[in-house]
Design a protein around this motif. Structure first.
Motif, mmCIF file in Angstrom:
data_model
loop_
_atom_site.group_PDB
_atom_site.id
_atom_site.type_symbol
_atom_site.label_atom_id
_atom_site.label_comp_id
_atom_site.label_asym_id
_atom_site.label_seq_id
_atom_site.Cartn_x
_atom_site.Cartn_y
_atom_site.Cartn_z
ATOM 1 N N UNK A 160 0.845 -1.305 -0.048
ATOM 2 C CA UNK A 160 0.090 -0.045 0.065
ATOM 3 C C UNK A 160 1.004 1.166 -0.079
ATOM 4 N N UNK A 161 0.442 2.249 -0.457
ATOM 5 C CA UNK A 161 0.927 3.623 -0.779
ATOM 6 C C UNK A 161 0.006 4.677 -0.299
ATOM 7 N N UNK A 162 0.259 5.912 0.119
ATOM 8 C CA UNK A 162 -0.842 7.075 0.247
ATOM 9 C C UNK A 162 -1.393 7.357 -1.063
ATOM 10 N N UNK A 163 -2.635 7.775 -1.037
ATOM 11 C CA UNK A 163 -3.163 7.843 -2.420
ATOM 12 C C UNK A 163 -2.622 9.062 -3.188
ATOM 13 N N UNK A 167 -11.321 8.396 5.570
ATOM 14 C CA UNK A 167 -10.596 9.247 6.286
ATOM 15 C C UNK A 167 -9.051 8.718 6.929
ATOM 16 N N UNK A 168 -8.147 8.803 6.238
ATOM 17 C CA UNK A 168 -7.023 8.064 6.644
ATOM 18 C C UNK A 168 -5.875 8.909 7.138
ATOM 19 N N UNK A 169 -5.589 9.118 8.449
ATOM 20 C CA UNK A 169 -4.815 10.003 9.073
ATOM 21 C C UNK A 169 -3.753 9.138 9.807
ATOM 22 N N UNK A 219 -1.640 11.934 5.407
ATOM 23 C CA UNK A 219 -3.057 11.976 5.239
ATOM 24 C C UNK A 219 -3.813 11.907 3.959
ATOM 25 N N UNK A 220 -4.839 10.951 3.939
ATOM 26 C CA UNK A 220 -5.286 10.690 2.546
ATOM 27 C C UNK A 220 -6.999 10.691 2.925
ATOM 28 N N UNK A 269 2.508 15.362 3.959
ATOM 29 C CA UNK A 269 3.345 16.006 5.012
ATOM 30 C C UNK A 269 2.579 16.387 6.127
ATOM 31 N N UNK A 270 1.550 15.477 6.605
ATOM 32 C CA UNK A 270 0.473 15.896 7.769
ATOM 33 C C UNK A 270 0.285 14.406 8.312
#
Length: 568
Positions: A115-118, A167-169, A174-175, A196-197
């Motif tokens: 998996x990777x951040x969107x 809501x993925x933090x 954050x995605x 960067x969050x």
């Protein structure tokens, strides 16, 4: 064996698809989460996970954490007398997860879905793929984290769901993704994010708040910067986690035999992170805007990522949507479980035969162009989008461009990914040069077609209508390029998309019917049919399949209402 891996900023996890369900794999400590931390001592011995994290406070110079934030960059970390980049450090974590799988099932995994951040860009995704290869894995697919979480959430009961927002933090990123499920299809409507969050930023804000009160004499100033930061952030992490259960906690750290401490209330913490909470709103607004949806149309707000446990974040989400979020999925486990579902899909498991997943292009893809300003001066280095962000993939889109100078002999096409107006602020993916016959400016045109699939394959086709000349460029990971058969299969799939929607026989027939009816009527009815045709032509030119389908349904209904069903 094909496994699913959540390669996280703070923690990582691995899961397998077995007996018709996702199953998390425990590490050597019996935990499902492995800290994304690496330590190397002076003898060269490497520690991964909890053992490495324990060394952060007393040996920060040889301990690396949060390196996922530097994927795709040149930044390196020095440990044990050697420089390590983010993908090498990530490979060590991935290898440790593979060790856990081997201990759990008795066989070494050789393939993985990671998996990777969107909102990871092309460089970051390629770096993640290389990390997997360094760990000895064939990376079958990179899947967006919120998409993976949506799979874990949506397959709990396999029922249809109206659009919901994931809501993925997490610890460093954050995605948000808007997802819809119907008849076994998991459709991602839009994604947005902020790389960067994350929880690390909330820790830093808490450390800045508490440090002057815990250490008024400035004892920490006598420490090396990396050790000072490690001590503060570890104390902040502990205090932040405690604030999920209490309204007031102790922020404390120990140096030698002396303990330094202060009390921090939840309201003080909320005030300190107000700017971070405001930043959560922008990706949410962008994703809703991109898919033309109102917040009231969302059926659920699904929380994913350890940082969503913070009460201040949950309150911010509740205020944002005027309702309570859904916390039924495990925030730390959902992404890995969803990655294992994707692994099951790739393995064509019988339990997932009726499940299909569609995703979107996370960034806009386009070329650099030049334009003349109001005074006739040439302004170059401008970005011209061809495939807009959040377009469902696989997708093929075309744009037409013209020469800008008299007797121009070639057109240089530079391909970029990003959202900025200036290409200098975007990421360059490749270049293609096309010769054109020398003619006056604007007389020669080129058609530029981008075709993009869910695995990140971008195919660029350029044709010059005046000469019939064509050029092709394929932008893909080198690892993918080695598998010629798989590459050809993916290119064939994209080739089926390479036509303009206005050329579709169904659309041609519908416009012909509307044109005949325009000829058959006069007055206001004729004018109204003309407006309908213009609206449908506009939808076709947009090349947006969802918009086209809606416009086609509307035009068909209007025509049938006017003269009844078409006579075959």
């Amino acid at each position: 064996m094909l496994i699913g891996i959540d390669l996280g900023t703070t923690n990582s996890a691995v899961a397998i698809w077995r007996d018709g369900r996702s199953q998390l794999v425990p590490n050597a400590h019996g935990d499902f989460l492995t800290p994304s931390a690496v330590h190397m001592d002076t003898s060269g011995k490497v520690s991964i996970g909890a053992a490495a994290l324990d060394r952060l406070a007393d040996d920060p110079a040889n301990t690396a954490t949060s390196f996922k934030r530097h994927m795709g960059t040149q930044r390196s970390t020095s440990m044990g007398g050697k420089a390590w980049n983010a993908e090498e450090l990530s490979a060590l974590v991935l290898r440790s997860l593979c060790d856990d799988v081997e201990a759990f099932v008795g066989a070494r995994p050789v393939e993985a879905v990671i998996t990777v951040p969107a909102y990871f860009n092309d460089r970051q995704r390629k770096a993640t793929r290389r990390a997997g290869e360094l760990a000895g894995l064939t990376v079958r697919r990179l899947i967006n984290e919120p998409t993976a979480a949506a799979l874990a959430f949506g397959l709990q009961d396999k029922s249809d769901r109206e659009p919901f927002l994931v809501f993925d933090l997490g610890g460093g990123t954050f995605d948000v993704s808007i997802v819809e499920m119907f008849e076994g299809i998991v459709e991602v409507r839009a994604s947005a994010g902020d790389n960067r969050l994350g929880g690390d930023d909330f820790n830093a804000a808490l450390a800045s708040l508490a440090r002057p009160r815990a250490d008024p004499q400035g004892v920490l100033d006598g420490l090396a910067q990396n050790r000072r930061e490690a001590v503060l952030l570890r104390a902040a992490e502990k205090a932040r986690r405690a604030l999920t259960q209490a309204g007031e906690v102790e922020f404390a750290f120990t140096l030698g035999e002396q303990t330094y401490a202060t009390r921090v209330t939840e309201s003080e913490f909320e005030a300190a992170v107000e700017g971070l909470l405001r930043r959560l709103r922008d990706p949410v607004v962008r994703s809703l805007r991109d898919c033309g949806m109102d917040p009231a149309e969302l059926s659920d707000i699904v929380l994913v990522g350890g940082a969503t446990r913070m009460p201040v974040v949950r309150r911010a989400i509740t205020r944002m949507f005027a309702r309570f979020p859904n916390s039924t999925v495990h925030p730390d486990h959902a992404v890995a479980l969803g990655a294992a579902v994707q692994a099951g899909l790739l393995a064509r498991d019988a339990a997932l035969e009726e499940v299909r997943i569609t995703d979107v292009c996370p960034f806009t893809l386009g070329i650099d162009v030049a334009e003349r300003d109001a005074h006739g001066a040439m302004v170059d280095g401008l970005f011209s989008p061809i495939i807009e962000r959040n377009t469902p993939v696989p997708v093929s889109r075309m744009g037409r461009y013209h020469t800008m100078g008299d007797n121009q002999k070639k057109i240089e096409l530079n391909i970029y990914q990003g959202e900025a107006r200036l290409v200098a602020d975007n990421i360059r993916l490749g270049q293609l040069s096309v010769p054109v016959p020398p003619r006056p400016a604007g007389e020669i045109s080129v058609d530029v077609r981008f075709s993009y699939d869910s695995s990140g394959l971008l195919e660029v086709d350029v044709s010059v209508p005046e000469t019939g000349l064509t050029r092709n460029l394929v932008i893909v990971d080198e690892e993918d390029r080695r598998d010629a058969r798989e590459m050809e299969k993916r290119r064939e799939a994209l080739a089926r998309l390479k036509f303009h929607p206005r050329e579709d026989a169904v659309h041609v027939a519908l416009m012909a019917r509307a044109g005949r009816m325009y000829e058959d009527h006069i007055g206001e009815l004729r004018q109204m049919i003309g407006h309908w045709m213009t609206a449908f032509a506009g939808a076709l030119e947009s090349q947006d399949l969802r918009r086209i389908a809606e416009a086609r349904t509307m035009l068909e209904a209007r025509l049938e209402e006017l003269e009844g069903p078409a006579i075959l």
